[in-house]
Design a protein around this motif. Sequence first.
Motif, mmCIF file in Angstrom:
data_model
loop_
_atom_site.group_PDB
_atom_site.id
_atom_site.type_symbol
_atom_site.label_atom_id
_atom_site.label_comp_id
_atom_site.label_asym_id
_atom_site.label_seq_id
_atom_site.Cartn_x
_atom_site.Cartn_y
_atom_site.Cartn_z
ATOM 1 N N ASP A 86 0.748 -1.273 0.151
ATOM 2 C CA ASP A 86 0.006 0.006 -0.100
ATOM 3 C C ASP A 86 0.825 1.244 -0.101
ATOM 4 N N GLY A 87 1.957 1.187 0.702
ATOM 5 C CA GLY A 87 2.835 2.576 0.619
ATOM 6 C C GLY A 87 3.858 2.598 -0.336
ATOM 7 N N ALA A 88 3.696 1.758 -1.338
ATOM 8 C CA ALA A 88 4.511 1.890 -2.629
ATOM 9 C C ALA A 88 4.181 3.111 -3.416
ATOM 10 N N ARG A 89 2.958 3.597 -3.781
ATOM 11 C CA ARG A 89 2.713 4.639 -4.482
ATOM 12 C C ARG A 89 1.454 5.366 -3.841
ATOM 13 N N PRO A 90 1.588 6.462 -2.848
ATOM 14 C CA PRO A 90 0.445 6.768 -2.132
ATOM 15 C C PRO A 90 -0.706 7.276 -2.837
ATOM 16 N N THR A 91 -0.671 7.717 -3.884
ATOM 17 C CA THR A 91 -1.690 8.609 -4.631
ATOM 18 C C THR A 91 -2.611 7.721 -5.321
ATOM 19 N N ALA A 92 -1.954 6.677 -6.246
ATOM 20 C CA ALA A 92 -2.985 5.867 -6.955
ATOM 21 C C ALA A 92 -3.867 4.920 -5.865
ATOM 22 N N VAL A 93 -5.340 5.162 -5.929
ATOM 23 C CA VAL A 93 -5.920 4.583 -4.888
ATOM 24 C C VAL A 93 -6.258 3.058 -5.542
ATOM 25 N N ASN A 94 -6.195 2.852 -6.813
ATOM 26 C CA ASN A 94 -6.490 1.415 -6.934
ATOM 27 C C ASN A 94 -5.627 0.152 -6.309
#
Length: 352
Positions: A86-94
Amino acid sequence: MKTLAWEHHALQLLDQTRLPGEERYLCCTRWQEVRDAIRILAVRGAPAIGVAAAYAMVLAARDIAADEPDKTQFEIRLAEAGRGLDGARPTAVNLHWAVQQQMNLARRALSSHTVAETVELLEQGACTIERDDAEMDRRIGRYGAGELGKSRQPLTILTHCNAGALATAGIGTALGVIRTLHSQGLVRQVYADETRPLLQGARLTVTELMDDHIPVTLITDNMAAWVMKTKGIDAVVVGADRIAANGDTANKIGTYGVAVLARAHNVPFYVAAPASTFDLTIPDGAAIPIEERNHDEVRSLGGIVATRPDVDVFNPAFDVTPHDYITGIITEKGVIHHPDDAILATFFRKEG
């Protein structure tokens, strides 16, 4: 080129950082390898990240199950892996959505199945998420083509970044709309912004459209205003990484500027995204976390130093387009015109 493939209990990911020069696949057998691929943009685009994360949860589950834990320990450790992803890309909600889908499936399964059976159900769940994503792309394409193609006249379209097959498990969201229009003879020309700092438009969108023989012209990001004024742009179509409850939309940096320019030139501005990209838990775009990336992505380009190595840099990966700049959001469930919190609440209440 296929963005990703699940083969023999391993996830094959097309390394998009090497395109268009080299078609190379990363073979991921551990969830941490998928996390790292997401971080470095080897796999990118909100829907594709979600699908990759779903399979990463399967890899995590297999690894954990090999230690023969009890159900409680299995769930705890799987949740830890989910938080790591979950922490890898904080903006992409998918990404968050897919992790939660798999965790919810695991919790339900563990109530009546063994750990081994739960792992198999997680694999089936990831395959379903991948199939559903491809079908959503087709439906977004049909709704988008119906919306933009009403005049039945060929269109000149501008797009930003890459919201194509390389960003999804199917034909793409924004490029899915363009592909569907093209199949109906309704695309005159596509203008693709290069998209700083990693040139996803130049490297990826141009490659996809040229491979499909869709007429495309590459422009730098700072040419969009002049192109709108002189080239007869009929519509802008972009993707999204997260959409707030009021319709404010996060997408690759530069999208907000394109929306402002579209408003100034009376050009309709559309966002194409599946329902999983909406985050109805946040009220507006101010609550969307914006990832800031390595400053060297701006200090250099393709390994060539472009400025002083010690200069301060601001490098947000995304910006937020206010909902009142958006003509419509094209989803797999229909087009949401002039989105705001009331319209979105009504839309999702009907669809729910």
